[in-house]
Design a protein around this motif. Structure first.
Motif, PDB file in Angstrom:
ATOM      1  N   GLN A 187      -4.468  -7.381 -26.143  1.00 30.29           N
ATOM      2  CA  GLN A 187      -3.246  -8.174 -26.016  1.00 30.29           C
ATOM      3  C   GLN A 187      -2.754  -8.213 -24.565  1.00 30.29           C
ATOM      4  O   GLN A 187      -2.343  -9.267 -24.055  1.00 30.29           O
ATOM      5  CB  GLN A 187      -2.145  -7.590 -26.919  1.00 30.29           C
ATOM      6  CG  GLN A 187      -2.445  -7.672 -28.404  1.00 30.29           C
ATOM      7  CD  GLN A 187      -3.403  -6.584 -28.882  1.00 30.29           C
ATOM      8  OE1 GLN A 187      -3.693  -5.629 -28.152  1.00 30.29           O
ATOM      9  NE2 GLN A 187      -3.911  -6.735 -30.103  1.00 30.29           N
ATOM     10  N   HIS A 188      -2.787  -7.049 -23.914  1.00 30.79           N
ATOM     11  CA  HIS A 188      -2.338  -7.009 -22.519  1.00 30.79           C
ATOM     12  C   HIS A 188      -3.277  -7.806 -21.624  1.00 30.79           C
ATOM     13  O   HIS A 188      -2.834  -8.528 -20.725  1.00 30.79           O
ATOM     14  CB  HIS A 188      -2.259  -5.561 -22.042  1.00 30.79           C
ATOM     15  CG  HIS A 188      -1.668  -5.396 -20.667  1.00 30.79           C
ATOM     16  ND1 HIS A 188      -0.552  -6.090 -20.242  1.00 30.79           N
ATOM     17  CD2 HIS A 188      -2.041  -4.617 -19.609  1.00 30.79           C
ATOM     18  CE1 HIS A 188      -0.256  -5.755 -19.003  1.00 30.79           C
ATOM     19  NE2 HIS A 188      -1.156  -4.852 -18.590  1.00 30.79           N
ATOM     20  N   TYR A 245      -6.604  -1.307 -20.684  1.00 29.99           N
ATOM     21  CA  TYR A 245      -5.874  -2.484 -21.140  1.00 29.99           C
ATOM     22  C   TYR A 245      -6.229  -2.808 -22.594  1.00 29.99           C
ATOM     23  O   TYR A 245      -7.413  -2.844 -22.957  1.00 29.99           O
ATOM     24  CB  TYR A 245      -6.214  -3.703 -20.279  1.00 29.99           C
ATOM     25  CG  TYR A 245      -5.652  -3.667 -18.874  1.00 29.99           C
ATOM     26  CD1 TYR A 245      -4.617  -2.815 -18.510  1.00 29.99           C
ATOM     27  CD2 TYR A 245      -6.166  -4.514 -17.893  1.00 29.99           C
ATOM     28  CE1 TYR A 245      -4.111  -2.804 -17.227  1.00 29.99           C
ATOM     29  CE2 TYR A 245      -5.666  -4.509 -16.599  1.00 29.99           C
ATOM     30  CZ  TYR A 245      -4.642  -3.643 -16.267  1.00 29.99           C
ATOM     31  OH  TYR A 245      -4.132  -3.625 -14.987  1.00 29.99           O
TER      32      TYR A 245
END
Length: 399
Positions: A383-384, A380
């Motif tokens: 941002q995610h 990940y």
């Protein structure tokens, strides 16, 4: 590498039975990632008294060393997304929930195989995923009653009694661990996973073993025995001594012959006590004789003559005495971990030993402690991860 270091398990588990099964896998090196529901404070085992403070408890430490923790709300789309990403990177999904819950929350093989055809979905439930009791909650106390264990426990004429430990829970955990390993082995061989439908009920009924066989084939009706005597081998039971109790067991004829020699009581050499069958037939005459002899000396004195003679025997220890027994210490059965609240935590080791590599032990995880590890595992981006947080994947506490 440690024996199970190449196995990753996503554990939707709580309290005792499920975590007990997976802690042995974690001790052997499996990467066990606990999924803890953030809205309810995670695994209820974190709050079990009397030795509990905040989200830490010695109960939780017992069942969750060497594991990781991820607070994850499976009821949210974002939480489900993270869970499904984990499934794609795992060998097994392991749970201990009510029998109808795995399907309701989408963690059966049919519901997950599109993400990972080799995933093994191991469900340890109270009563299994089929049958008239499938939707009922199952607890050790209840199962000991249902499976006939309580009826067999205690002195004749007394009330039904449970074992002093949660033996159904712990045995169910071992059964689930065996099934999970068998499932992973088959999935790696065949390229296809499966459901493993385990239950505490099945475990408790299965552990009736030979008394059940005797009943089903010969009508045998198990019953309680005085001083916890074996149902067929005489003598094999508790005997009161001058200061406590001693357990003596003659499971082979040679042990009886040795006992006769040690006790040096002429009547014990009579033909009516010479064989297994004869001693069982004349138990009402033999056992009072033995009780009278053992009552004349203290337990330590009896052990001092019985043990050197090679007669199976032992004291009736309390828990503190069992934990300080020299053999307990010699077998390295007390392990230590370091904890930020409790300092050094001492607990019993797993009895599962594989090879000669010394085991390593790490404290149980704080709730949600391993989000960083999981995020890196799944690749990940910051941002995610931030988007998942904002969508409530990890609960408001982590948001």
């Amino acid at each position: 590498m440690r024996p199970l270091e190449d196995i990753r398990i996503i554990a939707v588990e709580q309290y005792g039975a499920g975590p007990f099964g997976s802690v042995h896998l974690a001790d052997l090196g499996a990467d066990v990632i606990k999924i803890e529901e953030p809205g309810t404070g995670g695994d209820v085992g974190r709050y079990v008294p009397p030795y509990a403070e905040g989200e830490d408890s010695l109960f939780f430490e017992t069942f969750n060393r060497n594991k990781r923790s991820l607070s994850l709300d499976l009821a949210t789309p974002a939480g489900r997304e993270v869970f499904e990403d984990l499934v794609a990177h795992a060998d097994a999904v392991y749970s201990n929930l009510r029998g109808d819950v795995p399907a309701k929350i989408g963690i059966t093989y049919d519901q997950l195989q599109h993400l990972n055809p080799s995933i093994v979905c191991c469900s340890l439930t109270g009563f299994g995923m089929t049958g008239p009791r499938a939707g009922q909650p199952g607890y050790d106390y209840i199962l000991q009653g249902l499976a006939g264990w309580m009826d067999l426990t205690g002195e004749p004429g007394g009330p039904p009694a449970k074992s002093g430990l949660s033996i159904v829970d712990y045995s169910g955990g071992f059964v689930a661990a065996i099934a999970l390993l068998a499932g992973v082995h088959a999935a790696r061989r065949d390229g296809r996973g499966m459901d493993c439908d385990l239950s505490l009920f099945d475990t408790a009924i299965g552990m009736l073993t030979y008394p059940a066989t005797w009943h089903l084939n010969a009508g045998f009706a198990p019953e309680r025995t005085r001083y916890s005597a074996h149902p067929s081998l005489v003598p094999f039971q508790l005997f009161p001594t001058a200061d406590g109790w001693v357990v003596v067991g003659c499971a082979k004829e040679k042990f009886w012959q040795r006992l006769v020699t040690v006790l040096n009581v002429e009547i014990l050499s009579e033909p009516r006590f010479a064989t297994f069958a004869a001693r069982r037939e004349h138990a009402a005459e033999l056992l009072p004789l033995l009780e009278g002899v053992f009552a004349t000396r203290v337990t330590a004195d009896w052990l001092a003559v019985l043990e050197p003679a090679g007669i199976p025997c032992g004291p009736v220890n309390d828990v503190p005495a069992a934990l300080r027994d020299p053999h307990t210490l010699a077998r390295d059965l007390i392990v230590e971990t370091e904890h930020p609240r409790y300092g050094t935590v001492r607990q019993v080791a797993s009895p599962v030993r594989v090879g000669d590599q010394p085991p390593a032990h790490r404290r149980a995880p704080r709730r949600g402690e391993d989000l960083g590890y999981v995020s890196e595992l799944l690749g990940y981006s910051p941002q995610h991860l931030a988007a998942l947080r904002a969508a409530g994947a990890f609960g408001r506490e982590d948001g």
